[in-house]
Structures are given as C-alpha cells and as structure tokens.
Design an enzyme around this catalytic site. Sequence first.
Site, PDB file in Angstrom:
ATOM      1  N   CYS A  35     -53.581 -38.342  69.341  1.00 42.30           N
ATOM      2  CA  CYS A  35     -52.649 -39.323  68.778  1.00 42.30           C
ATOM      3  C   CYS A  35     -52.006 -40.203  69.842  1.00 42.30           C
ATOM      4  CB  CYS A  35     -51.602 -38.665  67.889  1.00 42.30           C
ATOM      5  SG  CYS A  35     -50.574 -37.426  68.698  1.00 42.30           S
TER       6      CYS A  35
ATOM      7  N   HIS B 129     -46.037 -35.752  66.857  1.00 43.51           N
ATOM      8  CA  HIS B 129     -47.107 -36.725  66.635  1.00 43.51           C
ATOM      9  C   HIS B 129     -46.674 -38.087  67.162  1.00 43.51           C
ATOM     10  CE1 HIS B 129     -50.421 -38.741  64.638  1.00 43.51           C
ATOM     11  NE2 HIS B 129     -49.587 -39.506  63.970  1.00 43.51           N
TER      12      HIS B 129
END
Length: 184
Positions: free
Chosen positions: A16, A117
Amino acid sequence: MSEGEVFHEKQRLELCAIHALNNVLQERVFTKETADDICKRLAPQCMVNPHRSMLGTGNYDVNVIMAALQSRELAAVWWDKRRTVQSLCMSKVHGFILNVPSRVSLGIVSLPLRRRHWLAVRQVNGQYYNLDSKLKSPLCIGGEVELRTFLSEQLSQDVAEMLLVVQREVEEDGSWLNSDNPKK
C-alpha cells in the site's frame, strides 16, 4: 479527465505504501524493488530490516515514503492533528498520504484485527480523488470544501495520520500553511 483516466494502482500484497506513492504522483514510479532498495539504504547493517515486513511482502514504513518522495524532489510534511485542516494552503499541496486503520480480511471474512494502511488523495483536473488502493476505482471526493471535510473525517480516527506531499521549497518556507491562521 474521467475517473477511468485517473491513475489508480490497486492493492497487491502489503504494498500500500508503494501504491500510495504512485497514486499521489499519478504514475508508476516506484516498485517493490525500488522500495526494498530504499530499505537497504536506510538500514544497511540490519539483517532484519526495520522499514519493511520480515516476510518481504511490503508493509513499508513512513521512512521509506519520505525517502521515495525526496528522490523526486518532493517532501513529506507530517500534519499535526491539533491544527484544523482549514489552515492548509491547498494550492501548495501536491497531494496527501494518509495512514489509517484498516480491517484484516480473508476473502469475505473480516477478522477482528486492525492493521495500518497507506492511501493517497490527489487533485486531478480540479477534482480531488480518494486513491485508496483497496478501492475498485478512484473515488471522486469533489472540490476543496469536500476535501477538507473528507480529511477532517479521516483524521478524527484516533490513530489516523496524514502527510502532506509538497515541493521541497514549500516544505522549507512553510507555505503549505495559511499565513493568516498560523496557530490553528
């Protein structure tokens, strides 16, 4: 430019951070290999590199993001959540990289675990887009008013953090912050 023309990398492994970098830059610049090279430069003597997952699947930390941006003559400015997003000078900000809590799932089953994230937000042709790599496609946030609302909502989560992606000169002179509202 339609949503189909907005560059948007989708989630793969624990990459990510790479996806957020590429999405905020609106082109594929960084790969797992370039991120791994940055990790080696950041901790050359370490057997187990502290800037990525031990399993080699990604999960890069903020130091990798900052070094990657520096290689492109950009800087990451950590956003102090005690300030209001109203004090941002949006015209000086290239984009945003947020670190937010994220649920862990196996297929359709959501596990009671939380991880971190990285996701990108960027303006393309006058509209701001949520370029989260977990989304199927870019999500149009709207204009500056909607962006400020979106960022405020994201930052209201206790553990959410935000980096401003700016030119180096903007970082140095602090012009990413409205001068009429320095303390807020």
